[in-house]
Design an enzyme around this catalytic site. Sequence first.
Site, PDB file in Angstrom:
ATOM      1  N   GLY A   1       0.775  -1.233   0.000  1.00  0.00           N
ATOM      2  CA  GLY A   1       0.000   0.000   0.000  1.00  0.00           C
ATOM      3  C   GLY A   1       0.808   1.285   0.000  1.00  0.00           C
ATOM      4  CB  THR A   2       4.255   2.345  -0.985  1.00  0.00           C
ATOM      5  OG1 THR A   2       4.343   1.829  -2.307  1.00  0.00           O
ATOM      6  CG2 THR A   2       4.967   1.437  -0.012  1.00  0.00           C
ATOM      7  CG  ASN A   3       1.578   3.197  -5.806  1.00  0.00           C
ATOM      8  OD1 ASN A   3       1.905   4.199  -6.437  1.00  0.00           O
ATOM      9  ND2 ASN A   3       2.230   2.054  -5.903  1.00  0.00           N
TER      10      ASN A   3
ATOM     11  CG  MET B   1      -0.816  -8.011  -7.026  1.00  0.00           C
ATOM     12  SD  MET B   1      -0.114  -6.906  -8.284  1.00  0.00           S
ATOM     13  CE  MET B   1       1.136  -7.982  -8.958  1.00  0.00           C
TER      14      MET B   1
ATOM     15  CB  ILE C   1      -6.946 -10.079 -14.914  1.00  0.00           C
ATOM     16  CG1 ILE C   1      -5.460 -10.448 -14.969  1.00  0.00           C
ATOM     17  CG2 ILE C   1      -7.441  -9.511 -16.235  1.00  0.00           C
ATOM     18  CD1 ILE C   1      -4.549  -9.328 -15.355  1.00  0.00           C
ATOM     19  CG  LEU C   2     -10.191  -5.107 -12.841  1.00  0.00           C
ATOM     20  CD1 LEU C   2     -10.757  -3.683 -12.821  1.00  0.00           C
ATOM     21  CD2 LEU C   2     -10.328  -5.749 -11.478  1.00  0.00           C
TER      22      LEU C   2
ATOM     23  CG  ASN D   1      -3.239  -1.241 -13.084  1.00  0.00           C
ATOM     24  OD1 ASN D   1      -3.163  -1.518 -11.884  1.00  0.00           O
ATOM     25  ND2 ASN D   1      -2.483  -1.833 -13.997  1.00  0.00           N
TER      26      ASN D   1
ATOM     27  CG  HIS E   1       2.271  -2.342 -15.608  1.00  0.00           C
ATOM     28  ND1 HIS E   1       1.977  -3.595 -15.113  1.00  0.00           N
ATOM     29  CD2 HIS E   1       3.308  -2.503 -16.463  1.00  0.00           C
ATOM     30  CE1 HIS E   1       2.808  -4.476 -15.646  1.00  0.00           C
ATOM     31  NE2 HIS E   1       3.623  -3.847 -16.466  1.00  0.00           N
TER      32      HIS E   1
HETATM   33  C1  GAR Z   1       3.413  -1.327  -7.383  1.00  0.00           C
HETATM   34  O1  GAR Z   1       4.775  -1.290  -7.687  1.00  0.00           O
HETATM   35  C2  GAR Z   1       2.581  -1.484  -8.630  1.00  0.00           C
HETATM   36  O2  GAR Z   1       3.184  -0.920  -9.747  1.00  0.00           O
HETATM   37  C3  GAR Z   1       2.498  -2.974  -8.759  1.00  0.00           C
HETATM   38  O3  GAR Z   1       2.372  -3.453  -7.456  1.00  0.00           O
HETATM   39  C4  GAR Z   1       3.080  -2.586  -6.579  1.00  0.00           C
HETATM   40  C5  GAR Z   1       2.213  -2.307  -5.381  1.00  0.00           C
HETATM   41  O4  GAR Z   1       2.940  -1.600  -4.415  1.00  0.00           O
HETATM   42  N1  GAR Z   1       1.368  -3.338  -9.550  1.00  0.00           N
HETATM   43  C6  GAR Z   1       1.412  -4.310 -10.450  1.00  0.00           C
HETATM   44  O5  GAR Z   1       2.391  -4.971 -10.673  1.00  0.00           O
HETATM   45  C7  GAR Z   1       0.109  -4.520 -11.187  1.00  0.00           C
HETATM   46  N2  GAR Z   1       0.330  -5.307 -12.357  1.00  0.00           N
HETATM   47  P1  GAR Z   1       2.196  -0.906  -3.204  1.00  0.00           P
HETATM   48  O6  GAR Z   1       1.231  -1.947  -2.602  1.00  0.00           O
HETATM   49  O7  GAR Z   1       3.303  -0.578  -2.248  1.00  0.00           O
HETATM   50  O8  GAR Z   1       1.476   0.296  -3.715  1.00  0.00           O
END
Ligand code: GAR
Length: 208
Positions: free
Chosen positions: A19-21, A97, A99-100, A114, A116
Amino acid sequence: MTDNGNAPCRLGVLVSGGGTNLQAIIDRIEAGEIRAEVACVISNKADAYALTRASQHGITVVVHENANFSNRQSYDTATVEILRSHNVDLVILAGFMRILTDVMVNAYPNAIMNIHPALLPAFPGLHAQQQALDYGVRYSGCTVHFVDCGTDTGPIIMQSVVPVEQDDTEETLSARIQKAEHQTFATAIKLFVEGKIRVDGRKVRIAA
Ligand code: GAR
């Protein structure tokens, strides 16, 4: 999409991991930079640290695991019900993670974003950072895109470029890309919330 008048845009954030994003989005909202509120955080993993982050900010969390669902459509139908019950305007896939299916995509046309960890259309799918290292590219980065029914194929909203160093591992490259993700995702959400994004076929037009 358009600015919805006075009410802040209601975000439904789907997560699977750290969840850093999500944290970056919450921080930008709390700093007053994005006129939105996180209406709910939905995780398909009960132990996702993203849930702790959301709870620390008083945000409603929903654990929505797929074990009880016989197929992806029925899982997505239930997800849409949760999102609608929280009056979500914009769905954010922040490290979600899965696919919708068309069930989700049709419920929120051009209103699911999303992030990526690669410069699409290069390296879609899983382990995008390792794919980039294996290919030997000098630059990779991140892409924010609207979600369609393909795997990482929807219209591209924003991209940020990150250099690949010779001694990078999947971990070091991922960490560098994630820093860019946090800025890029928040900026794309801000543009959406301000009604500055228009989708024209595959092309996304951003108003000045
Ligand atoms: C992120 O790096 C994002 O780009 C990736 O998962 C990570 C989640 O990090 N997403 C994918 O690979 C989707 N195909 P977070 O939980 O720290 O935000």
